[in-house]
Design an enzyme around this catalytic site. Structure first.
Site, PDB file in Angstrom:
ATOM      1  N   PRO A  34      37.964  37.418  39.635  1.00 29.11           N
ATOM      2  CA  PRO A  34      37.942  38.094  38.332  1.00 29.11           C
ATOM      3  C   PRO A  34      37.318  39.488  38.360  1.00 29.11           C
ATOM      4  O   PRO A  34      36.303  39.717  39.020  1.00 29.11           O
ATOM      5  CB  PRO A  34      37.115  37.149  37.444  1.00 29.11           C
ATOM      6  CG  PRO A  34      36.466  36.192  38.359  1.00 29.11           C
ATOM      7  CD  PRO A  34      37.291  36.122  39.599  1.00 29.11           C
TER       8      PRO A  34
ATOM      9  N   TYR B 183      30.890  49.505  43.478  1.00 26.05           N
ATOM     10  CA  TYR B 183      32.075  48.974  44.160  1.00 26.05           C
ATOM     11  C   TYR B 183      32.961  50.048  44.783  1.00 26.05           C
ATOM     12  O   TYR B 183      33.969  49.723  45.393  1.00 26.05           O
ATOM     13  CB  TYR B 183      32.888  48.111  43.177  1.00 26.05           C
ATOM     14  CG  TYR B 183      32.086  46.942  42.627  1.00 26.05           C
ATOM     15  CD1 TYR B 183      31.670  45.927  43.487  1.00 26.05           C
ATOM     16  CD2 TYR B 183      31.737  46.857  41.279  1.00 26.05           C
ATOM     17  CE1 TYR B 183      30.916  44.865  43.016  1.00 26.05           C
ATOM     18  CE2 TYR B 183      30.984  45.799  40.795  1.00 26.05           C
ATOM     19  CZ  TYR B 183      30.584  44.804  41.667  1.00 26.05           C
ATOM     20  OH  TYR B 183      29.835  43.754  41.203  1.00 26.05           O
TER      21      TYR B 183
ATOM     22  N   ALA C 180      32.661  36.775  40.538  1.00 30.74           N
ATOM     23  CA  ALA C 180      31.599  36.028  39.837  1.00 30.74           C
ATOM     24  C   ALA C 180      31.695  34.522  40.073  1.00 30.74           C
ATOM     25  O   ALA C 180      30.678  33.804  40.013  1.00 30.74           O
ATOM     26  CB  ALA C 180      31.653  36.333  38.344  1.00 30.74           C
TER      27      ALA C 180
ATOM     28  N   ARG D 148      20.954  42.134  45.313  1.00 27.65           N
ATOM     29  CA  ARG D 148      21.198  42.338  43.880  1.00 27.65           C
ATOM     30  C   ARG D 148      20.407  41.321  43.052  1.00 27.65           C
ATOM     31  O   ARG D 148      19.412  40.783  43.513  1.00 27.65           O
ATOM     32  CB  ARG D 148      22.710  42.291  43.638  1.00 27.65           C
ATOM     33  CG  ARG D 148      23.448  43.392  44.421  1.00 27.65           C
ATOM     34  CD  ARG D 148      24.913  43.435  44.095  1.00 27.65           C
ATOM     35  NE  ARG D 148      25.148  43.759  42.695  1.00 27.65           N
ATOM     36  CZ  ARG D 148      26.342  43.661  42.111  1.00 27.65           C
ATOM     37  NH1 ARG D 148      27.392  43.257  42.818  1.00 27.65           N
ATOM     38  NH2 ARG D 148      26.487  43.964  40.836  1.00 27.65           N
TER      39      ARG D 148
HETATM   40  O1  CA2 Z   1      30.318  42.315  45.760  1.00 25.19           O
HETATM   41  C1  CA2 Z   1      31.297  41.659  45.455  1.00 25.19           C
HETATM   42  O2  CA2 Z   1      32.395  41.780  46.006  1.00 25.19           O
HETATM   43  C2  CA2 Z   1      31.215  40.657  44.291  1.00 25.19           C
HETATM   44  O3  CA2 Z   1      31.971  39.502  44.658  1.00 25.19           O
HETATM   45  C3  CA2 Z   1      31.816  41.349  43.091  1.00 25.19           C
HETATM   46  C4  CA2 Z   1      31.715  40.530  41.814  1.00 25.19           C
HETATM   47  C5  CA2 Z   1      30.295  40.046  41.583  1.00 25.19           C
HETATM   48  O4  CA2 Z   1      30.256  39.190  40.447  1.00 25.19           O
HETATM   49  C6  CA2 Z   1      29.738  39.320  42.792  1.00 25.19           C
HETATM   50  O5  CA2 Z   1      28.418  38.947  42.524  1.00 25.19           O
HETATM   51  C7  CA2 Z   1      29.786  40.205  44.020  1.00 25.19           C
HETATM   52  C8  CA2 Z   1      32.138  41.385  40.603  1.00 25.19           C
HETATM   53  C9  CA2 Z   1      33.515  41.903  40.685  1.00 25.19           C
HETATM   54  C10 CA2 Z   1      33.713  42.846  39.539  1.00 25.19           C
HETATM   55  O6  CA2 Z   1      34.451  43.943  40.005  1.00 25.19           O
HETATM   56  C11 CA2 Z   1      34.418  45.088  39.283  1.00 25.19           C
HETATM   57  C12 CA2 Z   1      35.007  46.179  39.872  1.00 25.19           C
HETATM   58  C13 CA2 Z   1      35.001  47.378  39.236  1.00 25.19           C
HETATM   59  C14 CA2 Z   1      34.437  47.499  37.998  1.00 25.19           C
HETATM   60  C15 CA2 Z   1      33.855  46.421  37.397  1.00 25.19           C
HETATM   61  C16 CA2 Z   1      33.845  45.187  38.042  1.00 25.19           C
END
Ligand code: CA2
Length: 152
Positions: free
Chosen positions: A16, A29, A83, A113
């Site tokens: 997600p 990111y 998530a 984090r």
């Molecule tokens: O670091 C990672 O790849 C995560 O899996 C990313 C997830 C986070 O909930 C994990 O704890 C770590 C979040 C993905 C959300 O991606 C976004 C990308 C751009 C803008 C907003 C959210």
């Protein structure tokens, strides 16, 4: 046994909100979009003898369905459960159905984090985990997966 010349199919699952990559929160990111990551993996896959399929969903059940399908169609899996990493027993249980190498991938270093990101319900059912290398981690995961598939 002689090595098959056919490409191996591998699946990359993006969980997600990863469809927002490159569009929001670049400080965490990065600026690369999901389409750019997928194109880069497809190209690298060709060099490694892998046919890369990419799938993104914001829905837990859709990810579970895709993992179940992977059991019969894929030779390896890279999954960034996003998530759901921290919460989804359903995704964990689906991964337990697979008898292929599975790499859990995180763009950020989840251990640096917030405390709620320090727990992964996926890591002990994955073959390996890559975290904190930014989007470059996807290419590292694909190279590692190619080696794992070759050595099976
Ligand atoms: O670091 C990672 O790849 C995560 O899996 C990313 C997830 C986070 O909930 C994990 O704890 C770590 C979040 C993905 C959300 O991606 C976004 C990308 C751009 C803008 C907003 C959210």
């Amino acid at each position: 046994m002689a090595q098959s010349k056919e490409n191996s199919n591998v699946l990359v699952i993006h969980g997600p909100n990863l469809n927002m990559l490159g569009k929001r929160e670049p400080e965490i990111y990065g600026k690369t979009t999901l389409d750019e990551i997928n194109a880069s993996l497809e190209k690298l896959g060709k060099r490694l003898g892998l046919t890369v399929e990419a799938f993104q969903s914001n829905h837990e059940g859709a990810i579970v369905d895709k993992i179940q399908d992977a059991a019969v169609t894929q030779k390896g899996l890279i999954i960034n459960p996003a998530a759901y990493t921290h919460t989804s027993i359903a995704i964990r249980d689906a991964l337990l159905l697979l008898d292929i190498p599975v790499i859990e991938l995180h763009i950020s270093n989840i251990y640096k984090r917030e405390p709620f990101r320090h727990t992964s319900v996926i890591s002990d059912v994955a073959t390996a985990q890559i975290a904190g290398f930014g989007v470059q981690g996807y290419r590292m995961a694909l190279e590692a997966l190619a080696r794992m598939i070759q050595n099976r």
